[in-house]
Motif scaffolding. Structure first.
Motif, PDB file in Angstrom:
ATOM      1  N   ASP A 116       2.093   0.813  -9.680  1.00 31.92           N
ATOM      2  CA  ASP A 116       2.649   1.823  -8.786  1.00 31.92           C
ATOM      3  C   ASP A 116       1.595   2.290  -7.783  1.00 31.92           C
ATOM      4  N   VAL A 117       2.048   2.524  -6.563  1.00 29.47           N
ATOM      5  CA  VAL A 117       1.179   3.060  -5.513  1.00 29.47           C
ATOM      6  C   VAL A 117       1.380   4.577  -5.464  1.00 29.47           C
ATOM      7  N   PRO A 118       0.314   5.368  -5.480  1.00 27.38           N
ATOM      8  CA  PRO A 118       0.487   6.828  -5.441  1.00 27.38           C
ATOM      9  C   PRO A 118       1.071   7.280  -4.110  1.00 27.38           C
ATOM     10  N   THR A 119       2.155   8.041  -4.188  1.00 28.29           N
ATOM     11  CA  THR A 119       2.814   8.541  -2.981  1.00 28.29           C
ATOM     12  C   THR A 119       2.953  10.057  -3.017  1.00 28.29           C
ATOM     13  N   ASP A 120       2.098  10.717  -3.796  1.00 28.36           N
ATOM     14  CA  ASP A 120       2.203  12.164  -3.891  1.00 28.36           C
ATOM     15  C   ASP A 120       1.649  12.870  -2.671  1.00 28.36           C
ATOM     16  N   ARG A 121       0.956  12.132  -1.790  1.00 23.77           N
ATOM     17  CA  ARG A 121       0.413  12.719  -0.572  1.00 23.77           C
ATOM     18  C   ARG A 121       0.791  11.858   0.628  1.00 23.77           C
ATOM     19  N   ARG A 122       1.086  12.536   1.733  1.00 18.94           N
ATOM     20  CA  ARG A 122       1.345  11.822   2.982  1.00 18.94           C
ATOM     21  C   ARG A 122       0.067  11.110   3.431  1.00 18.94           C
ATOM     22  N   GLY A 123       0.233   9.949   4.013  1.00 22.36           N
ATOM     23  CA  GLY A 123      -0.923   9.231   4.513  1.00 22.36           C
ATOM     24  C   GLY A 123      -0.702   7.735   4.481  1.00 22.36           C
ATOM     25  N   VAL A 124      -1.752   7.010   4.808  1.00 19.36           N
ATOM     26  CA  VAL A 124      -1.745   5.554   4.761  1.00 19.36           C
ATOM     27  C   VAL A 124      -2.627   5.140   3.594  1.00 19.36           C
ATOM     28  N   VAL A 125      -2.038   4.530   2.578  1.00 14.86           N
ATOM     29  CA  VAL A 125      -2.764   4.134   1.376  1.00 14.86           C
ATOM     30  C   VAL A 125      -3.219   2.681   1.538  1.00 14.86           C
ATOM     31  N   PRO A 126      -4.527   2.430   1.672  1.00 10.71           N
ATOM     32  CA  PRO A 126      -4.989   1.038   1.766  1.00 10.71           C
ATOM     33  C   PRO A 126      -5.029   0.399   0.374  1.00 10.71           C
ATOM     34  N   VAL A 127      -4.441  -0.756   0.253  1.00 14.04           N
ATOM     35  CA  VAL A 127      -4.423  -1.492  -1.017  1.00 14.04           C
ATOM     36  C   VAL A 127      -5.174  -2.800  -0.818  1.00 14.04           C
ATOM     37  N   GLY A 128      -6.233  -3.000  -1.598  1.00 16.87           N
ATOM     38  CA  GLY A 128      -7.040  -4.202  -1.479  1.00 16.87           C
ATOM     39  C   GLY A 128      -8.345  -3.905  -0.759  1.00 16.87           C
ATOM     40  N   PRO A 129      -9.211  -4.912  -0.629  1.00 13.65           N
ATOM     41  CA  PRO A 129      -9.018  -6.279  -1.141  1.00 13.65           C
ATOM     42  C   PRO A 129      -9.305  -6.387  -2.633  1.00 13.65           C
ATOM     43  N   LEU A 130      -8.923  -7.529  -3.214  1.00 16.49           N
ATOM     44  CA  LEU A 130      -9.209  -7.793  -4.613  1.00 16.49           C
ATOM     45  C   LEU A 130     -10.711  -8.056  -4.775  1.00 16.49           C
ATOM     46  N   ARG A 131     -11.307  -7.374  -5.716  1.00 20.33           N
ATOM     47  CA  ARG A 131     -12.742  -7.524  -5.964  1.00 20.33           C
ATOM     48  C   ARG A 131     -12.929  -8.344  -7.240  1.00 20.33           C
ATOM     49  N   VAL A 132     -13.459  -9.538  -7.087  1.00 17.46           N
ATOM     50  CA  VAL A 132     -13.628 -10.469  -8.203  1.00 17.46           C
ATOM     51  C   VAL A 132     -15.110 -10.522  -8.564  1.00 17.46           C
ATOM     52  N   THR A 133     -15.406 -10.302  -9.834  1.00 18.64           N
ATOM     53  CA  THR A 133     -16.786 -10.312 -10.333  1.00 18.64           C
ATOM     54  C   THR A 133     -16.998 -11.536 -11.211  1.00 18.64           C
ATOM     55  N   ARG A 134     -18.017 -12.311 -10.862  1.00 20.05           N
ATOM     56  CA  ARG A 134     -18.378 -13.510 -11.616  1.00 20.05           C
ATOM     57  C   ARG A 134     -19.642 -13.224 -12.420  1.00 20.05           C
ATOM     58  N   ARG A 135     -19.581 -13.437 -13.755  1.00 19.87           N
ATOM     59  CA  ARG A 135     -20.717 -13.210 -14.627  1.00 19.87           C
ATOM     60  C   ARG A 135     -21.073 -14.492 -15.376  1.00 19.87           C
ATOM     61  N   ASP A 136     -22.320 -14.585 -15.765  1.00 14.73           N
ATOM     62  CA  ASP A 136     -22.739 -15.719 -16.596  1.00 14.73           C
ATOM     63  C   ASP A 136     -22.452 -15.393 -18.059  1.00 14.73           C
TER      64      ASP A 136
END
Length: 390
Positions: A116-136
């Motif tokens: 769910d995207v929070p819509t409790d406040r007026r505004g433009v909600v930026p979604v993303g980018p996907l942050r992918v973490t690579r570990r050894d």
């Protein structure tokens, strides 16, 4: 690329072991130091491998009124061919981080997460980018990369239904209220024909009567009739609740309600932000080509520190005469500017002022001003429908 605390410790140990081993000729310590350094180097190579991922997003819906539900679906697909992607990923949704399961994602497979995207406040909600973490595998080195573009979700102000919309003093010259969205040409007067006039504009009946060619003069009567001026100065909305100016939120709801009511009544409307240069005239379609619609502009509206914005805006309104009904929406700190708004009575026969969040009723201003005091958007709608004259 970031080295973890474990990696830093192992790297320091490798340097110390190598130094001591070479200094005092201990081959065992040298071997341990070399092994530790090799482990850190291997971890860096493993973390530097960039997996081939494709990220797609789908907002449902991407425009929603404040408080209404909205969701985002993120699909991550492994487009590589050689190995599974053993990763940690999280998506950014406004200020929140949402975990996305991509552990052991095989080649050609995808994984999907919906939240769910929070819509409790007026505004433009930026979604993303996907942050992918690579570990050894040893957890010595971690490398985070962004995947996919950010997608905005527009949270519009609440819209309160209005039963009455001022049509203004302007009338078409043929006696109808002008409600044509795409422009109309209405007969104004007759004049003598001059070289270059189109023959289709010749009024043949009058020409036959007077013995000279007479041409119709037409005027465009479909200019915007309603002008909504939203006071977005920080000085006009000094009170904050949790860092949010509730009076400004209420003013945005009122602006959205008026614009929507005008759209439903097929009346052109112009939305202006006092501290903004962008202003788009909109007809019944509610949106101008190549520009944000009025509800999107209200979603993105923010407070400005420009204290002279209302004076500049009223000067422009006096010069351009953009309509015949002016609706000024402000907060408790904007009552000092009512004199500038009242001075527009000569250019705008009907001027409506709405003040939100004031502790005391607004004193009567200039003659002819219709003043509405309201605590929020719902009360504004009730007071608006109770106005007897425009």
């Amino acid at each position: 690329m970031g080295i973890t605390a474990r990696g830093v410790g192992l790297l320091v140990a490798a340097v110390v072991l190598l130094g001591v081993g070479f200094r005092f000729a201990y081959p065992e310590l040298t071997l341990l130091g070399a092994a530790a350094g090799a482990a850190v180097g291997y971890a860096a190579l493993v973390a530097a491998w960039r997996p081939r991922l494709t990220v797609t997003r789908r907002a449902d819906p991407d425009r929603v009124a404040r408080g209404e539900p909205a969701s985002m679906t993120v699909t991550v697909r492994n487009t590589g061919r050689l190995r599974s992607a053993n990763l940690l990923a999280e998506d950014r949704c406004g200020e929140r981080a949402v975990p996305v399961p991509v552990l052991r994602l095989r080649p050609g497979r995808d994984t999907e997460v919906r939240y769910d995207v929070p819509t409790d406040r007026r505004g433009v909600v930026p979604v993303g980018p996907l942050r992918v973490t690579r570990r050894d595998p040893l957890g010595l080195v971690a490398l985070a990369r962004p995947y996919g573009a950010a997608v905005p979700v527009w949270v519009h102000p609440r819209i309160h239904p209005l039963t009455a919309v001022p049509r203004g003093a302007g009338r078409s010259l043929d006696g109808r209220v002008d409600g044509v969205p795409h422009g109309s040409i209405t007969f104004d007067s007759l004049r003598e024909y001059v070289v270059g006039d189109e023959l289709r504009r010749v009024h043949w009946r009058t020409s036959a009567r007077v013995g000279e060619l007479m041409v119709r003069e037409n005027v465009d009567t479909s200019l915007p009739r309603l002008v909504v001026l939203l006071d977005n100065r920080a000085a006009a909305h000094p009170q904050r609740v949790g860092g949010v100016a509730e009076s400004f939120e209420s003013a945005c709801e009122a602006a959205a309600s008026v614009v929507t009511a005008a759209h439903r009544a097929d009346l052109p409307v112009l939305l202006l932000l006092a501290a903004a240069e962008l202003a788009e005239a909109t007809g019944p379609d509610g949106e101008a080509d190549g520009a944000l619609g009025p509800l999107d502009r209200l979603a993105a509206a923010d407070l400005s520190d420009d204290g002279d914005a209302v004076r500049v805006a009223t000067t422009r309104l006096r010069q351009d005469r953009l309509g015949d009904t002016l609706i000024f929406l402000t907060g408790p700190g904007g009552r000092d500017e009512l004199g500038h708004v009242g001075a527009l009575r000569g250019a705008y026969p009907s001027v409506v002022v709405a003040v939100f969040g004031a502790a005391e009723p607004t004193p009567p201003g200039a003659a002819g001003l219709v003043v509405v005091d309201a605590a929020d958007g719902a009360q504004f709608a009730a007071e608006w429908d109770g106005v007897r004259r425009w």
